[in-house]
Structures are given as C-alpha cells and as structure tokens.
Write a protein that holds these residues in place. Structure first.
Motif, PDB file in Angstrom:
ATOM      1  N   MET A 218       0.847  -1.191   0.000  1.00 15.78           N
ATOM      2  CA  MET A 218       0.000   0.000   0.000  1.00 15.78           C
ATOM      3  C   MET A 218       0.887   1.247   0.000  1.00 15.78           C
ATOM      4  O   MET A 218       1.759   1.393   0.849  1.00 15.78           O
ATOM      5  N   THR A 219       0.675   2.123  -0.960  1.00 11.34           N
ATOM      6  CA  THR A 219       1.411   3.385  -1.017  1.00 11.34           C
ATOM      7  C   THR A 219       0.408   4.530  -1.039  1.00 11.34           C
ATOM      8  O   THR A 219      -0.429   4.607  -1.942  1.00 11.34           O
ATOM      9  N   LEU A 220       0.500   5.415  -0.050  1.00  8.93           N
ATOM     10  CA  LEU A 220      -0.438   6.525   0.088  1.00  8.93           C
ATOM     11  C   LEU A 220       0.333   7.825   0.260  1.00  8.93           C
ATOM     12  O   LEU A 220       1.261   7.892   1.066  1.00  8.93           O
ATOM     13  N   ALA A 221      -0.044   8.841  -0.481  1.00  9.78           N
ATOM     14  CA  ALA A 221       0.577  10.161  -0.349  1.00  9.78           C
ATOM     15  C   ALA A 221      -0.510  11.203  -0.157  1.00  9.78           C
ATOM     16  O   ALA A 221      -1.474  11.245  -0.921  1.00  9.78           O
ATOM     17  N   LEU A 222      -0.339  12.041   0.862  1.00  9.16           N
ATOM     18  CA  LEU A 222      -1.286  13.107   1.150  1.00  9.16           C
ATOM     19  C   LEU A 222      -0.521  14.423   1.197  1.00  9.16           C
ATOM     20  O   LEU A 222       0.497  14.535   1.896  1.00  9.16           O
ATOM     21  N   LEU A 223      -0.991  15.415   0.463  1.00 12.35           N
ATOM     22  CA  LEU A 223      -0.307  16.697   0.422  1.00 12.35           C
ATOM     23  C   LEU A 223      -1.295  17.820   0.139  1.00 12.35           C
ATOM     24  O   LEU A 223      -2.444  17.564  -0.249  1.00 12.35           O
ATOM     25  N   SER A 224      -0.839  19.047   0.330  1.00 15.39           N
ATOM     26  CA  SER A 224      -1.699  20.203   0.130  1.00 15.39           C
ATOM     27  C   SER A 224      -1.612  20.768  -1.278  1.00 15.39           C
ATOM     28  O   SER A 224      -2.616  21.159  -1.872  1.00 15.39           O
ATOM     29  N   TYR A 225      -0.373  20.819  -1.804  1.00 13.12           N
ATOM     30  CA  TYR A 225      -0.157  21.564  -3.041  1.00 13.12           C
ATOM     31  C   TYR A 225       0.917  20.852  -3.870  1.00 13.12           C
ATOM     32  O   TYR A 225       2.070  20.778  -3.453  1.00 13.12           O
TER      33      TYR A 225
ATOM     34  N   ASP B 205     -10.095  -1.211  -2.989  1.00 17.67           N
ATOM     35  CA  ASP B 205      -9.534  -2.462  -3.509  1.00 17.67           C
ATOM     36  C   ASP B 205      -8.271  -2.192  -4.328  1.00 17.67           C
ATOM     37  O   ASP B 205      -7.291  -2.944  -4.244  1.00 17.67           O
ATOM     38  N   TYR B 206      -8.283  -1.115  -5.105  1.00 17.20           N
ATOM     39  CA  TYR B 206      -7.119  -0.739  -5.910  1.00 17.20           C
ATOM     40  C   TYR B 206      -5.886  -0.558  -5.027  1.00 17.20           C
ATOM     41  O   TYR B 206      -4.796  -1.063  -5.336  1.00 17.20           O
ATOM     42  N   VAL B 207      -6.047   0.152  -3.916  1.00 12.52           N
ATOM     43  CA  VAL B 207      -4.934   0.389  -3.002  1.00 12.52           C
ATOM     44  C   VAL B 207      -4.496  -0.912  -2.336  1.00 12.52           C
ATOM     45  O   VAL B 207      -3.295  -1.204  -2.222  1.00 12.52           O
ATOM     46  N   GLU B 208      -5.456  -1.710  -1.910  1.00 16.24           N
ATOM     47  CA  GLU B 208      -5.130  -2.962  -1.227  1.00 16.24           C
ATOM     48  C   GLU B 208      -4.421  -3.949  -2.149  1.00 16.24           C
ATOM     49  O   GLU B 208      -3.674  -4.819  -1.684  1.00 16.24           O
ATOM     50  N   GLN B 209      -4.634  -3.809  -3.457  1.00 16.45           N
ATOM     51  CA  GLN B 209      -3.973  -4.669  -4.433  1.00 16.45           C
ATOM     52  C   GLN B 209      -2.620  -4.116  -4.881  1.00 16.45           C
ATOM     53  O   GLN B 209      -1.990  -4.664  -5.784  1.00 16.45           O
ATOM     54  N   GLY B 210      -2.169  -3.020  -4.258  1.00 13.74           N
ATOM     55  CA  GLY B 210      -0.843  -2.501  -4.537  1.00 13.74           C
ATOM     56  C   GLY B 210      -0.792  -1.210  -5.317  1.00 13.74           C
ATOM     57  O   GLY B 210       0.300  -0.714  -5.634  1.00 13.74           O
ATOM     58  N   GLY B 211      -1.947  -0.637  -5.665  1.00 14.50           N
ATOM     59  CA  GLY B 211      -1.959   0.625  -6.383  1.00 14.50           C
ATOM     60  C   GLY B 211      -1.502   1.783  -5.509  1.00 14.50           C
ATOM     61  O   GLY B 211      -1.620   1.739  -4.281  1.00 14.50           O
ATOM     62  N   ILE B 212      -0.977   2.809  -6.139  1.00 14.51           N
ATOM     63  CA  ILE B 212      -0.504   4.007  -5.444  1.00 14.51           C
ATOM     64  C   ILE B 212      -1.589   5.078  -5.513  1.00 14.51           C
ATOM     65  O   ILE B 212      -2.081   5.399  -6.594  1.00 14.51           O
ATOM     66  N   LEU B 213      -1.968   5.624  -4.374  1.00 16.31           N
ATOM     67  CA  LEU B 213      -2.996   6.663  -4.333  1.00 16.31           C
ATOM     68  C   LEU B 213      -2.370   7.951  -3.809  1.00 16.31           C
ATOM     69  O   LEU B 213      -1.773   7.968  -2.728  1.00 16.31           O
ATOM     70  N   ILE B 214      -2.505   9.015  -4.604  1.00 13.11           N
ATOM     71  CA  ILE B 214      -1.930  10.307  -4.272  1.00 13.11           C
ATOM     72  C   ILE B 214      -3.062  11.321  -4.171  1.00 13.11           C
ATOM     73  O   ILE B 214      -3.765  11.572  -5.158  1.00 13.11           O
TER      74      ILE B 214
ATOM     75  N   ALA C  92     -13.341   4.745 -18.829  1.00 16.92           N
ATOM     76  CA  ALA C  92     -12.156   5.466 -18.369  1.00 16.92           C
ATOM     77  C   ALA C  92     -11.825   5.097 -16.927  1.00 16.92           C
ATOM     78  O   ALA C  92     -10.644   4.959 -16.566  1.00 16.92           O
ATOM     79  N   PHE C  93     -12.862   4.906 -16.105  1.00 11.96           N
ATOM     80  CA  PHE C  93     -12.619   4.507 -14.723  1.00 11.96           C
ATOM     81  C   PHE C  93     -11.996   3.117 -14.664  1.00 11.96           C
ATOM     82  O   PHE C  93     -11.046   2.882 -13.904  1.00 11.96           O
ATOM     83  N   GLU C  94     -12.505   2.193 -15.472  1.00 11.83           N
ATOM     84  CA  GLU C  94     -11.938   0.845 -15.492  1.00 11.83           C
ATOM     85  C   GLU C  94     -10.483   0.879 -15.958  1.00 11.83           C
ATOM     86  O   GLU C  94      -9.638   0.148 -15.427  1.00 11.83           O
ATOM     87  N   GLN C  95     -10.173   1.723 -16.926  1.00 12.06           N
ATOM     88  CA  GLN C  95      -8.796   1.855 -17.391  1.00 12.06           C
ATOM     89  C   GLN C  95      -7.909   2.440 -16.300  1.00 12.06           C
ATOM     90  O   GLN C  95      -6.776   1.999 -16.091  1.00 12.06           O
ATOM     91  N   LEU C  96      -8.434   3.425 -15.603  1.00 10.19           N
ATOM     92  CA  LEU C  96      -7.697   4.086 -14.528  1.00 10.19           C
ATOM     93  C   LEU C  96      -7.255   3.084 -13.464  1.00 10.19           C
ATOM     94  O   LEU C  96      -6.148   3.174 -12.925  1.00 10.19           O
ATOM     95  N   LEU C  97      -8.082   2.091 -13.189  1.00 13.75           N
ATOM     96  CA  LEU C  97      -7.778   1.094 -12.164  1.00 13.75           C
ATOM     97  C   LEU C  97      -6.652   0.155 -12.569  1.00 13.75           C
ATOM     98  O   LEU C  97      -6.141  -0.600 -11.734  1.00 13.75           O
ATOM     99  N   THR C  98      -6.244   0.188 -13.831  1.00 17.02           N
ATOM    100  CA  THR C  98      -5.144  -0.661 -14.290  1.00 17.02           C
ATOM    101  C   THR C  98      -3.796   0.060 -14.236  1.00 17.02           C
ATOM    102  O   THR C  98      -2.764  -0.560 -14.516  1.00 17.02           O
ATOM    103  N   LEU C  99      -3.789   1.335 -13.899  1.00 19.77           N
ATOM    104  CA  LEU C  99      -2.574   2.137 -13.937  1.00 19.77           C
ATOM    105  C   LEU C  99      -1.773   2.004 -12.641  1.00 19.77           C
ATOM    106  O   LEU C  99      -2.266   1.493 -11.635  1.00 19.77           O
ATOM    107  N   ASN C 100      -0.538   2.500 -12.665  1.00 20.43           N
ATOM    108  CA  ASN C 100       0.340   2.399 -11.499  1.00 20.43           C
ATOM    109  C   ASN C 100      -0.121   3.257 -10.335  1.00 20.43           C
ATOM    110  O   ASN C 100       0.045   2.883  -9.169  1.00 20.43           O
ATOM    111  N   ALA C 101      -0.668   4.423 -10.634  1.00 21.79           N
ATOM    112  CA  ALA C 101      -1.049   5.362  -9.577  1.00 21.79           C
ATOM    113  C   ALA C 101      -2.304   6.128  -9.981  1.00 21.79           C
ATOM    114  O   ALA C 101      -2.597   6.282 -11.176  1.00 21.79           O
ATOM    115  N   ILE C 102      -3.026   6.602  -8.990  1.00 21.52           N
ATOM    116  CA  ILE C 102      -4.208   7.434  -9.202  1.00 21.52           C
ATOM    117  C   ILE C 102      -4.032   8.718  -8.401  1.00 21.52           C
ATOM    118  O   ILE C 102      -3.675   8.680  -7.215  1.00 21.52           O
TER     119      ILE C 102
END
Length: 211
Positions: free
Chosen positions: A1-8, A109-118, A74-84
């Motif tokens: 799980m990779t999570l990034a939270l930022l302001s700007y 589920d995307y994050v739990e399967q290893g996707g990166i969420l920013i 487009a949403f289904e395609q987005l779920l196949t990418l490295n990061a969102i």
C-alpha cells in the motif's frame, strides 16, 4: 500500500512527496490516472498536474470526471494504472460524486492490491476516515452531503493548507475530541507518505499531529 497526502503539488515538498510515492512503481515510466473533483472544462488543472508528473518521468494519461461527463470505461482503465491522483477542489462535492457513482469500494480495492494513491487537498482528505476537517480549510457543504466518511485508508484525518497557528491547532483539537480520530495539519509545502511495505509514515516538512 502506497499513500501520499499533500496540500499543493507544485510546492517543493509536495513534489518530493509525489516523487517518493512513484518510486514504488515497478517501471521507469509510471502511468497515472487523474480523478477531477469537479468538471475541469478546459483541462487547465489537469494540464498543470501533467507537468508535475512529467518532471518525474511519469505520464498522467487518463482523465476522469465524475458528473455529467463520467465515463465508466475510463474509470476501469484508470484502475489498471500504477497510480491514481485525486485532485483538489471542494471536498464535499468530490466525495458526494464518488459516493453517488459507488466508486469508493473499487478505490479501496485498488490500493489494497498494490496501487498508489496520491491525494491533493480535497483528494487527501477523502483518503482518511472522515472529511469532517474540510470545514477547517474553508470548504462549504453546498451539496448537502450528510455522510462524511472517507476511504478510511489512514488512521488520522487531514487538514491541508494549514498555517499551523495556535487557533488552527485548537480548532483541530476540538474536532479530534468530538470525532475520536487524530489529525495532521499540513501546510502548502508539506506532505505525508506511507511507502509500500512500511509501517511508519514519512513526513515531508513538519506536519503537526493533533491527538
């Protein structure tokens, strides 16, 4: 799980947070999807964000709106990418649209399967247990959203664009006391990151934790 939270995303440490998150990709040219908090008619904010990712050799390749121009393919395609990338904007409107489209379970589920969420600003708050802190950075609930629960991917709530002054800390502490969830205050030039396989959060700058 990779999570990034930022302001700007265009600040120095904001970029550092994004760059560090992308190092968890298994390829040199990460493919990133973008979810807009509200319609970006001329794609102005999308193009600005594209330029940030290009600095790191990443391609912001899929754009998704949630309202009238929503595209399921487009949403289904987005779920196949490295990061969102979850954009900034009005947090209530953003979360309301995600819930109306029933996209929250797929993102978890995307994050739990290893996707990166920013997440940036509103996008970052949506990653937490609740967007109750949105009022602390000036958001107004024009959509009348009643259920403020977020994706619940973090053990804390988040306040972006914070000056971290005494009054900000007091307001956050009152909210922490009422909600029972600790909170990070993050300025425009700060970020928070959880790397894949790590248990501790990495801080970029000096975000203030209110408990």
């Amino acid at each position: 799980m990779t999570l990034a939270l930022l302001s700007y995303p265009e600040s120095k440490r904001g970029k550092e947070t994004i760059k560090a998150a992308l190092t968890d990709c298994d390829q040199s040219n990460p493919q990133v999807g973008y979810i807009a908090s509200e319609p970006d008619i001329d794609r102005r904010y999308f193009r600005q964000t594209q330029q940030v990712y290009e600095e790191f050799g990443a391609s912001l390749s899929v754009y998704l709106e949630l309202e009238d121009a929503f595209d399921e393919a487009a949403f289904e395609q987005l779920l196949t990418l490295n990061a969102i990338h979850l954009s900034g904007g009005n947090t209530y409107r953003f979360l309301c649209a995600l819930k109306q489209r029933n996209l929250m379970p797929a993102l978890i589920d995307y994050v739990e399967q290893g996707g990166i969420l920013i997440g940036v600003s509103a996008g970052a708050m949506i990653m937490t247990p609740s967007i109750v802190t949105a009022s602390l950075c000036g958001d107004v609930n024009h959509v009348g959203l009643q259920e403020l629960s977020g994706l619940g991917l973090t053990p804390f709530t988040f306040v972006p664009h914070s000056e971290k002054l005494g009054k900000d800390i007091i307001a956050a502490r009152e909210m922490v006391n009422s909600e029972g969830v600790k909170c990070y205050l993050c300025s425009n030039d700060e970020g928070i990151l959880l790397r894949k396989g790590q248990a501790r959060w990495q801080l970029f700058g000096e975000p203030v934790l209110v408990i």
